[in-house]
Every structure is written in C-alpha cells, then in structure tokens.
Design a protein around this motif. Structure first.
Motif, PDB file in Angstrom:
ATOM      1  N   GLU A  63      14.387 -17.893   1.091  1.00  0.00           N
ATOM      2  CA  GLU A  63      13.842 -16.525   1.194  1.00  0.00           C
ATOM      3  C   GLU A  63      12.322 -16.535   1.014  1.00  0.00           C
ATOM      4  N   LEU A  64      11.832 -17.404   0.124  1.00  0.00           N
ATOM      5  CA  LEU A  64      10.382 -17.493  -0.092  1.00  0.00           C
ATOM      6  C   LEU A  64       9.690 -18.043   1.156  1.00  0.00           C
ATOM      7  N   LYS A  65      10.290 -19.042   1.795  1.00  0.00           N
ATOM      8  CA  LYS A  65       9.705 -19.589   3.024  1.00  0.00           C
ATOM      9  C   LYS A  65       9.685 -18.531   4.128  1.00  0.00           C
ATOM     10  N   THR A  66      10.739 -17.716   4.180  1.00  0.00           N
ATOM     11  CA  THR A  66      10.774 -16.626   5.169  1.00  0.00           C
ATOM     12  C   THR A  66       9.671 -15.628   4.892  1.00  0.00           C
ATOM     13  N   ALA A  67       9.448 -15.328   3.601  1.00  0.00           N
ATOM     14  CA  ALA A  67       8.375 -14.394   3.220  1.00  0.00           C
ATOM     15  C   ALA A  67       7.011 -14.941   3.624  1.00  0.00           C
ATOM     16  N   ILE A  68       6.820 -16.253   3.472  1.00  0.00           N
ATOM     17  CA  ILE A  68       5.553 -16.871   3.899  1.00  0.00           C
ATOM     18  C   ILE A  68       5.394 -16.736   5.410  1.00  0.00           C
ATOM     19  N   THR A  69       6.481 -16.953   6.134  1.00  0.00           N
ATOM     20  CA  THR A  69       6.455 -16.900   7.600  1.00  0.00           C
ATOM     21  C   THR A  69       5.970 -15.546   8.100  1.00  0.00           C
ATOM     22  N   TYR A  70       6.472 -14.483   7.468  1.00  0.00           N
ATOM     23  CA  TYR A  70       6.161 -13.138   7.957  1.00  0.00           C
ATOM     24  C   TYR A  70       5.122 -12.416   7.106  1.00  0.00           C
ATOM     25  N   ALA A  71       4.403 -13.158   6.293  1.00  0.00           N
ATOM     26  CA  ALA A  71       3.377 -12.533   5.447  1.00  0.00           C
ATOM     27  C   ALA A  71       2.258 -11.960   6.305  1.00  0.00           C
ATOM     28  N   ASN A  72       1.804 -10.803   5.894  1.00  0.00           N
ATOM     29  CA  ASN A  72       0.693 -10.153   6.591  1.00  0.00           C
ATOM     30  C   ASN A  72      -0.607 -10.854   6.213  1.00  0.00           C
ATOM     31  N   LYS A  73      -1.437 -11.168   7.183  1.00  0.00           N
ATOM     32  CA  LYS A  73      -2.702 -11.842   6.897  1.00  0.00           C
ATOM     33  C   LYS A  73      -3.757 -10.894   6.355  1.00  0.00           C
ATOM     34  N   ILE A  74      -3.410  -9.613   6.288  1.00  0.00           N
ATOM     35  CA  ILE A  74      -4.317  -8.610   5.716  1.00  0.00           C
ATOM     36  C   ILE A  74      -3.727  -8.164   4.386  1.00  0.00           C
ATOM     37  N   ALA A  75      -4.563  -8.150   3.337  1.00  0.00           N
ATOM     38  CA  ALA A  75      -4.079  -7.762   2.017  1.00  0.00           C
ATOM     39  C   ALA A  75      -3.679  -6.293   2.006  1.00  0.00           C
ATOM     40  N   LEU A  76      -2.434  -6.028   1.633  1.00  0.00           N
ATOM     41  CA  LEU A  76      -1.921  -4.653   1.603  1.00  0.00           C
ATOM     42  C   LEU A  76      -1.712  -4.145   0.181  1.00  0.00           C
ATOM     43  N   GLN A  77      -1.906  -5.031  -0.820  1.00  0.00           N
ATOM     44  CA  GLN A  77      -1.610  -4.648  -2.189  1.00  0.00           C
ATOM     45  C   GLN A  77      -2.544  -3.535  -2.687  1.00  0.00           C
ATOM     46  N   GLU A  78      -1.968  -2.685  -3.542  1.00  0.00           N
ATOM     47  CA  GLU A  78      -2.725  -1.574  -4.110  1.00  0.00           C
ATOM     48  C   GLU A  78      -3.732  -2.088  -5.139  1.00  0.00           C
ATOM     49  N   ASP A  79      -4.833  -1.316  -5.337  1.00  0.00           N
ATOM     50  CA  ASP A  79      -5.770  -1.650  -6.414  1.00  0.00           C
ATOM     51  C   ASP A  79      -5.048  -1.542  -7.750  1.00  0.00           C
ATOM     52  N   SER A  80      -5.221  -2.558  -8.583  1.00  0.00           N
ATOM     53  CA  SER A  80      -4.549  -2.548  -9.881  1.00  0.00           C
ATOM     54  C   SER A  80      -5.211  -1.563 -10.832  1.00  0.00           C
ATOM     55  N   ILE A  81      -6.538  -1.543 -10.816  1.00  0.00           N
ATOM     56  CA  ILE A  81      -7.314  -0.633 -11.674  1.00  0.00           C
ATOM     57  C   ILE A  81      -8.545  -0.168 -10.904  1.00  0.00           C
ATOM     58  N   ASP A  82      -9.248   0.779 -11.463  1.00  0.00           N
ATOM     59  CA  ASP A  82     -10.512   1.227 -10.879  1.00  0.00           C
ATOM     60  C   ASP A  82     -11.610   0.289 -11.377  1.00  0.00           C
ATOM     61  N   VAL A  83     -11.830  -0.795 -10.638  1.00  0.00           N
ATOM     62  CA  VAL A  83     -12.772  -1.826 -11.076  1.00  0.00           C
ATOM     63  C   VAL A  83     -14.192  -1.280 -11.180  1.00  0.00           C
ATOM     64  N   ARG A  84     -14.576  -0.447 -10.238  1.00  0.00           N
ATOM     65  CA  ARG A  84     -15.960   0.021 -10.177  1.00  0.00           C
ATOM     66  C   ARG A  84     -16.367   0.774 -11.435  1.00  0.00           C
ATOM     67  N   SER A  85     -15.399   1.424 -12.099  1.00  0.00           N
ATOM     68  CA  SER A  85     -15.726   2.220 -13.282  1.00  0.00           C
ATOM     69  C   SER A  85     -16.183   1.362 -14.463  1.00  0.00           C
ATOM     70  N   ILE A  86     -15.912   0.042 -14.413  1.00  0.00           N
ATOM     71  CA  ILE A  86     -16.290  -0.840 -15.528  1.00  0.00           C
ATOM     72  C   ILE A  86     -17.806  -1.007 -15.595  1.00  0.00           C
ATOM     73  N   ALA A  87     -18.473  -1.182 -14.435  1.00  0.00           N
ATOM     74  CA  ALA A  87     -19.935  -1.335 -14.393  1.00  0.00           C
ATOM     75  C   ALA A  87     -20.416  -0.838 -13.040  1.00  0.00           C
ATOM     76  N   PRO A  88     -20.364   0.499 -12.802  1.00  0.00           N
ATOM     77  CA  PRO A  88     -20.602   1.044 -11.453  1.00  0.00           C
ATOM     78  C   PRO A  88     -21.957   0.689 -10.854  1.00  0.00           C
ATOM     79  N   GLN A  89     -23.020   0.829 -11.624  1.00  0.00           N
ATOM     80  CA  GLN A  89     -24.352   0.587 -11.065  1.00  0.00           C
ATOM     81  C   GLN A  89     -24.567  -0.888 -10.732  1.00  0.00           C
ATOM     82  N   LEU A  90     -24.124  -1.770 -11.627  1.00  0.00           N
ATOM     83  CA  LEU A  90     -24.286  -3.205 -11.388  1.00  0.00           C
ATOM     84  C   LEU A  90     -23.458  -3.648 -10.185  1.00  0.00           C
ATOM     85  N   ILE A  91     -22.215  -3.195 -10.108  1.00  0.00           N
ATOM     86  CA  ILE A  91     -21.341  -3.576  -8.986  1.00  0.00           C
ATOM     87  C   ILE A  91     -21.932  -3.109  -7.663  1.00  0.00           C
ATOM     88  N   ASP A  92     -22.460  -1.881  -7.651  1.00  0.00           N
ATOM     89  CA  ASP A  92     -23.089  -1.363  -6.423  1.00  0.00           C
ATOM     90  C   ASP A  92     -24.310  -2.196  -6.036  1.00  0.00           C
TER      91      ASP A  92
END
Length: 704
Positions: free
Chosen positions: A160-189
C-alpha cells in the motif's frame, strides 16, 4: 541504477525508519557519505507497482529540523536545498503510531517546507495491541496528506505504501500546520524579499540556521545576520514560540482523531521489565551475566565449525603439496597464502556468533538500556552519556563507532570518546584472544557451568571497558573545555528480534570482516613468505653446506635434519634478521623474534597476527606434517631453554599488548577524517603504543 523518483525517509529515532528502508530496498542498497561531510548516506532502490524505480534515501533520525548534531543538520540541508543532488521529490515521514504526539512535531515542520509528504503510520500492530484507535481517514483529511498504516517489522502495508508513492502528487497539498509568519513577521518578510523566497517557514529556518547552511553564499548569510539584528530576532525565543504553537495544533489533531484507552495509561510491560533490567544493582549484574553467556557461547558453540574449517585448510595444504610439482610457487601458495588465510577463516564462526548477539541486543532494545545504565558512570569520568553508544559499538569495530561520535555535541566529550574507543575489544582482537587463551587456559568447567576459557575471554572484554573508562578520566583532566554535555535518549519498547535481520547482520559483518582482513592478509602473507623463504647474501648456501657434513648426516635422522635446516634458514632469512633486530626491545615482554615479526605486520590490522603465525610456522615446518596454526604454536619450543614459547606469562603479556596497541590502519584513517587533523591520530597512536608496552611488561614480569 537510474531512478524515476527520489524519496527521502524522515523520522524520529526508534520509529522503525531503518527497518522500513531495509524492507523497501532489500539487498539493493549502498552506503556512502553525504556530499561535503562524513555522515553516512544510505541509498537504496525499490520497484513501484507501475514499473518505475524509486531511489530511497534514508535520512539521519532527528526529533526536529533544529539540529543538535552534525547528523541532524543533514536533514534540513537535504530537504530545503532544492539544488542539492539528493533533493527529494517526495518525503515519507515515519510516525510511531503508539507515540504520535512526539513524532508529529517533525512532520509538521517538514510539511511546512511545502515538500510533498506521505505519512507512514508505523507500528500499527503495537498501537492496536495497546488499544489505541486511530481514525486514519480523518487524520489524513485533517492534515491533507496520504496516511498509510504499516507494520514494517512484519512487512504489513508495504504494498500500500508503494502504491501511495506511485500516485503521490508532486505538488505539496498539505495544510499549514501553524501560522509561521506570526512568529517573526517583519524578519520573515525581509528575508523573503531579499532572497526571493515564497515559503515563510523556509525563511524562518534560514534565520535560525544560516551560519551552518552551505548552500547560502557568504554574502547571503551576512545579510540575514544584519536583518536579524535590525528586527531584534532571538532564535531561542522564536523556537520556543514555534514549538508551543505546533504542540497546540498537534493536541487538537490528536483529540479529534486518536482514542487512547485508560488502560494504555497504565504501566506498560516495557516499563515493568525496565524496573529489573535497569535497576542500579541488578541491572549491572544482569548485563555482566549476559556478557558472560555471550563469551561462553563464542567458545562452546563455535568449537565444531571451527574444527571443520581448520581440518579443511590442513587438507587443502596437504593436497596442494601432494598434487602440484614441488617448487617456490607451490610453497608460496600452500605455506604462504593458504596458511595465512586459514588463520582468519577459522575464526568466522566466533565472529558470526559475536555479531549475532550484538544484533539481538540492538534489535530487542536492550542495548539502549545499557547506554542508559552507563550514563551516570560515564559522567564521572568526563564523558557524555552518548559516549556509551560508540564504546559498546566498539565490541564490533572501532571504525563505525568513531564515526557515530558525531551525535555528541560537546567537543571535549566527543574527542575523549574518539581517543578511548579503540581500547574496547573489537572483533579483530577476537581471533588473537581466542587463539592465545586456547593455548594456555585449560578447557575445563568450574561449578559445572562456567568454561575457564570463556571466563578468560569475558575478563579481557571487561578489562577493555574498564581501561577505556580509566583512560577517559585521564583525558578529562588533560583536555579543557567550557562546554557542558548532556544526554537525551529515548528508550524503545522491547521487541522480539527479527531473525532474518540477525542472520543478515551475521552474514554481512562476517563477510566484511573476511573481505577486509583477507585483502591485507593475502598481501602480508605473500611478503612474509618471501621474507621468510629467502635471506641476504649466501647465508642459505652456507647452511646447506654445513648440514651436508658427515657429523650431521650420519648422526641425525632425516626428519630432524630437515627441521634443523628449516629452523636455521628461517632465523637467517630477511624476516629472521628483522625479528632479531627488534628482539632486544621486546624480550622484556617475553616475546621472541617470531612474535616480533607478527607485532610489526599486525600494525596494519590486529587479526594479521594469526595469519603471520600460521605463515611463519608453516615455512618452519615439514611439508609432510602440516598442522593447524594452534597445534604449531602449541608445539613451538624456545631453542635456548627448550621450554614452550607460548607460556601462560607470554600469552597474557601478548594479549595485553594487543589490548592496548593501536594496530589498525583503518582506525587511524577514520580518526584523521573525523578530527580533520593528524595531531589526534598521532597522539592516539603514541599513547596506546606506550601503554601497550608498559602494561605488557608489567604483566609478563608478574606472571613469569
């Protein structure tokens, strides 16, 4: 092999990542180094259901993308640098299904780098056994990634894992885990604008790690440093904020998708076992008992196969001499190469048994307990708790053990560990010890249980550990450092060993030992045979002329005459001359010139000692009476005293020399590679050689 897709395996230590790698790739794998560093790189290949080939890269285990060692720093470098030759198309993050909260921290960081991810939910069998219920569909939907339940040890879910690799999307679809930018907005920008980056978490990681990232130019790193000062960025404070935010999101996810029964909160079986096996008194007694059992088994279990191998090589030598025309080439083949190889090949059963035990101890999780128990003792002698891993690994070989010191963050702790690890009895010393012990220690049982030879071998192993600890304490007083070391280690649950893995480990490590030792031994055996078969000037002609005189031919039997001629020729050969040159220096240790030759040749590799003894005594022996190396050494007599060469005092003096001397060219090379200086291998070679001489001298003088 050309691959169609590159897949990286990432995960915490003890999540079964290496097991999954082995299951996916089988024997189709190779080990090298990551570019620019000495960290091991394991790469293998697997065939996908659609016929494509996937290259699998096993990344070092890490708890987060914030590295605490050289190994861990590799993970972010490979994942983040899209220009890296090993940059993956897809990352499989392995999670321990029975400990998701801790594992999900790394996943959330990898996911926020926006690299396509698949989650392999490993150890599902253990989670189910504990009554943990995971809503896999909701888990996958919430995170926005494919989640594949597997049990790598049982090879469940791999298709099943090999099948998942076969049909994996080459574009990341995962949701943002947290709001990263809020940690250091000005520096990140600012970093995003300056370096043209569209991923806020990548920009934040550059702020944290830019000093150590080789894919950044000096100008880019300097500019990031300026921006940090401009925006008053504090890396530890930002990491703390990020970790809190991530665990908050993880808690919400687990609350909705994972149900843990009340009974799972109770004391686990592993914890109950640990109360005994890691007890401050009984734990050490049990560990010592296991060591004794190991070394008893090494002698008793290996006896019959060793006898078969011994007999086979004696038969080969006899056959060569009887079937091939007499001459120098036949003598070289039979008395040089075959005799030299027999000295190492005969110890394959003992080497295999040693590696089998080490593999079982690692596979069951007990080896981790040993390192935990030894931590307090290590700190008293100036070592880090992580130093125990290389020291215990030194039982097998010092080379990979020294390489494993990269996980030790503290410079002083790491240097001391590197300096003392070669003192631990490695598998190359095993042939020397077992041969000498078999010569002078009676093969008797005491109390009907303990074999005296096994006890002697156990003593040598324990002595090596004690020596390493004592020398570490001395280095603690010599080396200066203000850094503080610390020890963080997760104890895995106890598991039954995977017997196919144990068998594979026995085969691979024994083969590696024989191949590496065999190359050196064949070369040394050829050189030794030539040196022992020919002498300077006309010495050999004079010896032949001497023994043709009537007082010898008429008064001495033909067999005795042949032995006398061979003995005198050996003493006057190039090898004999060299041995006699160094004999005055080693005579106080109880060694004669023949042992001196073995000491010189075995500075390349310790196990060459046995091959050297086999070659020297073969040259000295009769073609009609070919014996095993042990028999030859047992019958060896001192020409001056008529007493056996290998007395109790000589044998133990010799073992002490081999216990301390740095007789391994590979170890010297790896110490240079790890320290990037010849200073440390030179110091190591010097102190170990002096220590070997002094201890050997004391032991011989006390026992003779």
């Amino acid at each position: 092999m050309k691959a169609d897709i590159r897949v990286a395996l990432a995960g915490n230590p003890n999540t079964g990542k290496s097991t999954l790698f082995n299951v996916l790739t089988g024997l189709n794998q190779k080990i090298g180094n990551f570019p620019g560093v000495t960290v091991d790189k394991k790469v293998g290949y697997t065939k996908l259901p659609d016929g494509r080939i996937a290259e699998i890269v096993d990344l070092p285990g890490t708890y987060s993308l914030y590295p605490k060692s050289q190994d861990e720093s590799i993970v972010f470098s490979v994942l983040a640098d899209r220009a890296n030759a090993l940059s993956p198309d897809l990352v499989i993050v392995i999670l321990d299904a029975s400990n998701l909260k801790r594992n999900l921290l790394l996943y959330s960081q990898v996911a926020d780098l926006k690299i396509p991810v698949i989650i392999a939910l490993n150890m599902m069998d253990l989670a189910n056994k504990s009554g943990i219920v995971i809503d896999v569909d909701l888990f996958a939907k919430t995170l926005g990634v494919q989640v594949v339940p597997i049990a790598a040890r049982k090879q469940e879910g791999i298709d099943e894992l090999k099948t998942a690799i076969t049909y994996a999307n080459k574009i990341a679809l995962q949701e943002d885990s947290i709001d990263v930018r809020s940690i250091a907005p000005q520096l990140i920008d600012s970093i995003s604008r300056e370096l043209n980056i569209d991923n806020p978490y990548f920009a934040l990681q550059l702020a944290h790690q830019h000093e150590t990232l080789k894919f950044l130019t000096t100008e880019q790193s300097a500019r990031i440093e300026e921006l940090e000062k401009e925006h008053s960025f504090h890396t530890q404070k930002a990491q703390g904020s990020e970790t809190i935010a991530r665990y908050s999101a993880i808690n919400e996810l687990l609350y909705d998708t994972v149900k843990v029964p009340d009974t799972a909160q109770d004391e686990t079986l592993s914890n109950k076992i640990d109360k005994v096996l890691t007890h401050k008194v009984f734990g050490f007694i049990i560990f010592f008992a296991i060591l004794m059992f190991m070394f008893q088994a090494i002698f008793s279990w290996a006896a019959y196969p060793m006898e078969l191998i011994d007999t086979a090589f004696v038969w080969i030598q006899n056959t060569l001499h009887k079937t091939l025309p007499a001459g120098p080439l036949v003598n070289l083949l039979a008395d040089g190469i075959v005799a030299g190889l027999s000295g190492v090949m005969v110890f394959i059963p003992q080497i295999a048994i040693l590696f089998a035990f080490i593999s079982i101890l690692e596979d069951t999780g007990y080896m981790s307990r040993v390192t935990f128990m030894m931590d307090k003792l290590m700190r008293k002698v100036g070592l880090n708790g992580k130093s125990v891993v290389p020291l215990i690994g030194g039982f097998a070989c010092a080379v990979p053990s020294i390489m494993s010191t990269r996980t030790i963050e503290n410079w002083k702790d790491r240097m001391i560990t590197i300096m003392v690890t070669p003192l631990v009895t490695c598998s190359a010393r095993l042939p020397v010890y077992t041969l000498l012990i078999a010569l002078v220690v009676p093969n008797k049982n005491i109390w009907w249980v303990f074999n005296m030879q096994g006890l002697a071998l156990t003593g040598m192993y324990v002595f090596s550990l004690v020596s390493a600890v004592v020398v570490a304490w001395v280095f603690k007083l010599i080396l200066k450092s203000r850094e503080r070391g610390y020890f963080i280690m997760e104890l895995p649950v106890y598991r039954m060993p995977r017997w196919n893995n144990v068998a594979y480990s026995m085969y691979e490590r024994s083969k590696s030992f024989v191949v590496q030792a065999g190359k050196v031994i064949i070369a040394v055996s050829i050189i030794l045979w030539v040196m022992a078969s020919y002498g300077p000037g006309d010495r050999f002609e004079k010896i032949d002329a001497k023994y043709k005189q009537p007082q010898y031919t008429q008064n001495i039997s033909a067999d005795q005459l042949s032995r006398d001629i061979a003995t005198e020729k050996l003493e006057n050969s190039y090898a004999g001359v060299l041995g006699h040159v160094i004999e005055p220096a080693i005579r106080p240790l109880g060694f004669d010139w023949k042992i001196g030759i073995a000491l010189i040749t075995s500075f390349a590799a310790r196990e060459v000692f046995v091959g050297t003894m086999a070659t020297i005594y073969s040259v000295n022996g009769s073609v009609d009476d070919i014996q095993s190396v042990q028999e030859k050494m047992h019958q060896a007599k001192n020409t001056q005293t008529g007493q056996p060469v290998f007395t109790f005092a000589v044998a133990f003096s010799l073992m002490m020399f081999y216990a301390f001397a740095m007789q391994c060219a590979s170890t010297v090379a790896v110490v240079f590679r790890e320290t990037k200086s010849w200073k440390w291998p030179a110091i190591q070679f010097a102190y170990m050689t002096v220590l070997a001489y002094v201890v050997s001298f004391v032991v011989y003088q006390l026992l003779r």
